[in-house]
Motif scaffolding. Structure first.
Motif, PDB file in Angstrom:
ATOM      1  N   PRO A   1       0.832  -1.219   0.000  1.00  0.00           N
ATOM      2  CA  PRO A   1       0.000   0.000   0.000  1.00  0.00           C
ATOM      3  C   PRO A   1       0.861   1.261   0.000  1.00  0.00           C
ATOM      4  N   HIS A   2       0.328   2.314  -0.612  1.00  0.00           N
ATOM      5  CA  HIS A   2       1.021   3.606  -0.677  1.00  0.00           C
ATOM      6  C   HIS A   2       0.074   4.711  -0.221  1.00  0.00           C
ATOM      7  N   PRO A   3      -0.121   4.843   1.070  1.00  0.00           N
ATOM      8  CA  PRO A   3      -1.046   5.864   1.588  1.00  0.00           C
ATOM      9  C   PRO A   3      -0.396   7.246   1.614  1.00  0.00           C
ATOM     10  N   TRP A   4      -0.223   7.824   0.436  1.00  0.00           N
ATOM     11  CA  TRP A   4       0.468   9.102   0.305  1.00  0.00           C
ATOM     12  C   TRP A   4      -0.479  10.269   0.595  1.00  0.00           C
ATOM     13  N   LEU A   5       0.109  11.356   1.053  1.00  0.00           N
ATOM     14  CA  LEU A   5      -0.627  12.611   1.230  1.00  0.00           C
ATOM     15  C   LEU A   5       0.193  13.728   0.607  1.00  0.00           C
TER      16      LEU A   5
ATOM     17  N   ALA B   1      -6.185   7.221   7.862  1.00  0.00           N
ATOM     18  CA  ALA B   1      -6.856   8.019   8.886  1.00  0.00           C
ATOM     19  C   ALA B   1      -5.971   9.175   9.341  1.00  0.00           C
ATOM     20  N   ARG B   2      -4.680   8.927   9.467  1.00  0.00           N
ATOM     21  CA  ARG B   2      -3.762   9.998   9.854  1.00  0.00           C
ATOM     22  C   ARG B   2      -3.657  11.050   8.755  1.00  0.00           C
ATOM     23  N   ASN B   3      -3.721  10.600   7.508  1.00  0.00           N
ATOM     24  CA  ASN B   3      -3.724  11.557   6.408  1.00  0.00           C
ATOM     25  C   ASN B   3      -4.861  12.553   6.558  1.00  0.00           C
ATOM     26  N   ARG B   4      -6.013  12.042   6.933  1.00  0.00           N
ATOM     27  CA  ARG B   4      -7.159  12.931   7.084  1.00  0.00           C
ATOM     28  C   ARG B   4      -6.915  13.944   8.199  1.00  0.00           C
ATOM     29  N   ALA B   5      -6.362  13.487   9.302  1.00  0.00           N
ATOM     30  CA  ALA B   5      -6.088  14.398  10.415  1.00  0.00           C
ATOM     31  C   ALA B   5      -5.058  15.455  10.024  1.00  0.00           C
ATOM     32  N   VAL B   6      -4.015  15.031   9.308  1.00  0.00           N
ATOM     33  CA  VAL B   6      -2.992  15.987   8.869  1.00  0.00           C
ATOM     34  C   VAL B   6      -3.587  16.967   7.869  1.00  0.00           C
TER      35      VAL B   6
ATOM     36  N   ARG C   1      -5.591  19.625   9.557  1.00  0.00           N
ATOM     37  CA  ARG C   1      -4.724  20.629  10.190  1.00  0.00           C
ATOM     38  C   ARG C   1      -4.172  21.595   9.143  1.00  0.00           C
ATOM     39  N   ILE C   2      -3.726  21.040   8.026  1.00  0.00           N
ATOM     40  CA  ILE C   2      -3.157  21.883   6.967  1.00  0.00           C
ATOM     41  C   ILE C   2      -4.229  22.789   6.366  1.00  0.00           C
ATOM     42  N   ARG C   3      -5.408  22.247   6.146  1.00  0.00           N
ATOM     43  CA  ARG C   3      -6.483  23.060   5.577  1.00  0.00           C
ATOM     44  C   ARG C   3      -6.870  24.190   6.517  1.00  0.00           C
TER      45      ARG C   3
ATOM     46  N   LEU D   1      -4.909  20.841  -0.803  1.00  0.00           N
ATOM     47  CA  LEU D   1      -4.656  19.458  -1.181  1.00  0.00           C
ATOM     48  C   LEU D   1      -4.201  19.381  -2.633  1.00  0.00           C
ATOM     49  N   TYR D   2      -3.222  18.521  -2.907  1.00  0.00           N
ATOM     50  CA  TYR D   2      -2.954  18.102  -4.279  1.00  0.00           C
ATOM     51  C   TYR D   2      -3.720  16.795  -4.446  1.00  0.00           C
ATOM     52  N   PRO D   3      -4.714  16.759  -5.338  1.00  0.00           N
ATOM     53  CA  PRO D   3      -5.744  15.699  -5.263  1.00  0.00           C
ATOM     54  C   PRO D   3      -5.350  14.354  -5.838  1.00  0.00           C
ATOM     55  N   VAL D   4      -4.167  13.871  -5.492  1.00  0.00           N
ATOM     56  CA  VAL D   4      -3.795  12.493  -5.801  1.00  0.00           C
ATOM     57  C   VAL D   4      -3.542  11.737  -4.498  1.00  0.00           C
ATOM     58  N   SER D   5      -4.081  12.241  -3.416  1.00  0.00           N
ATOM     59  CA  SER D   5      -3.766  11.752  -2.085  1.00  0.00           C
ATOM     60  C   SER D   5      -4.683  10.611  -1.662  1.00  0.00           C
ATOM     61  N   ALA D   6      -4.199   9.826  -0.706  1.00  0.00           N
ATOM     62  CA  ALA D   6      -4.947   8.687  -0.185  1.00  0.00           C
ATOM     63  C   ALA D   6      -5.726   9.112   1.055  1.00  0.00           C
ATOM     64  N   LEU D   7      -6.898   9.647   0.821  1.00  0.00           N
ATOM     65  CA  LEU D   7      -7.828   9.959   1.901  1.00  0.00           C
ATOM     66  C   LEU D   7      -9.197  10.152   1.289  1.00  0.00           C
ATOM     67  N   ALA D   8     -10.221   9.904   2.083  1.00  0.00           N
ATOM     68  CA  ALA D   8     -11.594  10.065   1.612  1.00  0.00           C
ATOM     69  C   ALA D   8     -11.957  11.541   1.602  1.00  0.00           C
ATOM     70  N   MET D   9     -12.630  11.959   0.530  1.00  0.00           N
ATOM     71  CA  MET D   9     -13.125  13.325   0.397  1.00  0.00           C
ATOM     72  C   MET D   9     -14.601  13.262   0.028  1.00  0.00           C
ATOM     73  N   SER D  10     -15.405  14.060   0.712  1.00  0.00           N
ATOM     74  CA  SER D  10     -16.838  14.126   0.443  1.00  0.00           C
ATOM     75  C   SER D  10     -17.129  15.263  -0.526  1.00  0.00           C
ATOM     76  N   PRO D  11     -18.329  15.304  -1.127  1.00  0.00           N
ATOM     77  CA  PRO D  11     -18.680  16.455  -1.974  1.00  0.00           C
ATOM     78  C   PRO D  11     -18.512  17.801  -1.270  1.00  0.00           C
ATOM     79  N   PRO D  12     -18.909  17.958   0.011  1.00  0.00           N
ATOM     80  CA  PRO D  12     -18.630  19.242   0.672  1.00  0.00           C
ATOM     81  C   PRO D  12     -17.130  19.533   0.811  1.00  0.00           C
ATOM     82  N   ASP D  13     -16.328  18.490   1.029  1.00  0.00           N
ATOM     83  CA  ASP D  13     -14.870  18.689   1.071  1.00  0.00           C
ATOM     84  C   ASP D  13     -14.365  19.245  -0.247  1.00  0.00           C
ATOM     85  N   TRP D  14     -14.844  18.672  -1.343  1.00  0.00           N
ATOM     86  CA  TRP D  14     -14.394  19.131  -2.654  1.00  0.00           C
ATOM     87  C   TRP D  14     -14.888  20.542  -2.948  1.00  0.00           C
TER      88      TRP D  14
END
Length: 474
Positions: free
Chosen positions: A334-338, A414-419, A422-424, A430-443
């Motif tokens: 796995p490659h859980p990149w952020l 899960a840690r990606n989401r927390a980080v 914090r960054i947001r 976000l550079y949108p090739v990251s491994a985290l879930a994003m909802s329509p409101p997030d986008w």
């Protein structure tokens, strides 16, 4: 320097006869009679299983079929059929997504690996199919003494894949992103309409397709800007004891425009701590070698020249790391990149806080945190979201776990989401090739004032909402 440290630095079937029937299992009773397809869908277990995975090895989504078109007309044919059948469609280039973005659960995966032609190379441009890799593009242009102004560190990515998200490289500070080098795009909309768009024709669609996450059209061909290719690249590695001193020198080097490529990283030191390093490259021709003393004046005392290669060999240097990771099996973990951008005004503070909460196990022995400044003035792609400051810092957690442990990958996601949260909250993007879930409101929050551009293009050119469901935008 060890060889591994040097490596880390550089870092279908198509038929012409019309099928008498092209329905898929599961067609609803009473649905309109579909128009016959000219591309034979692949519904064998092997093809579907391959399309259910990507480089991230985190998300698995099984398509109903895989299609391997060999022309823009076949893509249009498939999209018209899919819209009629209300099937989702995802375009797949080299499969290097990290979180299922190029997957379509119970839908169609459009494998573009057959669209690889380099149509022509001219002094100022190259015309290529979307499925061609940047390695193939560079090989063709170097034969003419030309090169794309911006290359990603890894050239095994497809042209269409990077243009759908942005395409950042070591020279982005000087030239912008790969989407800023596009003169013209041939695309097929979600309605199955073939169009050519540019800044002067179908300009709104041109702006919605570049870095538009393949939401309203599939790129089939691109006309890209070229520059004269330098002969050689000399690379320097400068060492620091902490992030503060690294940041000071990176800003100095950026402001002085000393280097043609400027990057940097925080990497595990093997003893539970971190190494901080600036990575810089200078282009030159054999007759005029760079002045090392002038380039390094006033920067870190501890530095070294790590390579001096032809431009082509330097651009392909990441292949060494790929070979190493394939040999030890970590390429297939796995490659859980952020991947994110920090505001230049608070990048140091934010990065220090994030790094304080990490350890080497969060990255893996070959992982790294990339961190370096770049100017934003050359980045003109409307949907490429950057903090609204003259300097930003790409800040990326390149996690390469040593084992295929799924539980660990889930923890890192899960840690990606927390980080990211914090960054947001600190004004980062976000550079949108990251491994985290994003909802329509997030986008919607991510695209901010540019959201209406993408939303209207989606509604106009993909009214059936069939394209690229993996991002969960709409």
């Amino acid at each position: 320097m060890t060889p591994d440290r040097r490596t880390l630095l550089h870092a279908g079937v198509s038929v012409t006869a019309t099928l008498a029937s092209a329905t898929f299992a599961g067609q609803s009773p009473g649905s309109p009679e579909p128009q016959p397809l000219k591309t034979l869908p692949l519904d064998d277990a092997e093809s579907r299983a391959a399309a259910a995975q990507d480089f991230g090895h985190i998300i698995q989504r099984q398509p109903r079929v895989v299609c391997k078109p060999r022309s823009s007309a076949e893509i249009a044919d498939i999209l018209r059929w899919a819209r009629q059948q209300e099937l989702k469609v995802a375009a797949r280039g080299q499969g290097h997504a990290t979180y299922g973005r190029a997957m379509a659960e119970d839908g169609i995966v459009m494998d573009l690996s057959a669209l690889t032609a380099i149509h022509r190379v001219e002094p100022d441009r190259v015309v290529v199919d979307a499925g061609a890799t940047w390695h193939a593009v560079l090989e063709a242009t170097l034969a003419k003494g030309r090169a794309p102004p911006v290359l990603t560190n890894y050239l095994g990515l497809s042209v269409g894949g990077t243009l759908a998200v942005g395409g950042i490289g070591g020279s982005s500070s000087r030239h912008g992103l790969q989407t800023d080098q596009v003169w013209e795009l041939d695309i097929v909309t979600g309605e199955g309409v073939e169009l050519t768009c540019s800044s002067t024709g179908h300009a709104e669609l041109f702006d919605a397709v570049r870095a538009g996450l393949a939401q309203c059209a599939i790129i089939t061909r691109a006309t890209l800007r070229l520059m004269r290719a330098p002969e050689r690249v000399r690379r320097y590695l400068l060492h620091y004891t902490d992030l503060d001193s690294l940041t000071v020198d990176q800003r100095r080097a950026l402001g002085d425009a000393r280097f043609d490529q400027l990057q940097g990283a925080v990497v595990p030191d093997g003893a539970g701590g971190w190494r901080y390093q600036m990575e810089a490259g200078v282009f030159y021709d054999s007759s005029t070698p760079p002045d090392d003393k002038a380039l390094l004046a006033g920067l870190a005392d501890k530095h070294e020249i790590v390579s001096d290669l032809t431009f082509g060999d330097d651009a392909n240097a990441f292949a060494k790391l790929e070979k190493l990771l394939r040999s030890n099996g970590q390429w297939f973990n796995p490659h859980p990149w952020l991947l994110t951008y920090l505001r230049g005004s608070n990048a140091l503070a934010v990065a220090n806080k994030v790094i304080a909460g990490l350890n080497s196990d969060d990255l893996g022995p070959f992982g790294r945190i990339t961190y370096y400044p770049m100017f934003t003035g050359t980045c003109r792609t409307p949907l490429l979201r950057l903090p609204d400051e003259p300097v930003v810092f790409p800040f990326n957690l390149i996690r390469i776990p040593a084992s295929p442990d799924k539980a660990n990958a889930d923890r890192q996601v899960a840690r990606n989401r927390a980080v990211y949260d914090r960054i947001r909250s600190a004004g980062g993007m976000l550079y949108p090739v990251s491994a985290l879930a994003m909802s329509p409101p997030d986008w919607m929050d991510h695209f901010g004032p540019r959201w209406p551009l993408l939303r209207e293009a989606k509604h106009r050119h993909d009214p059936g909402g069939i394209l690229t469901p993996g991002y969960d935008l709409f």
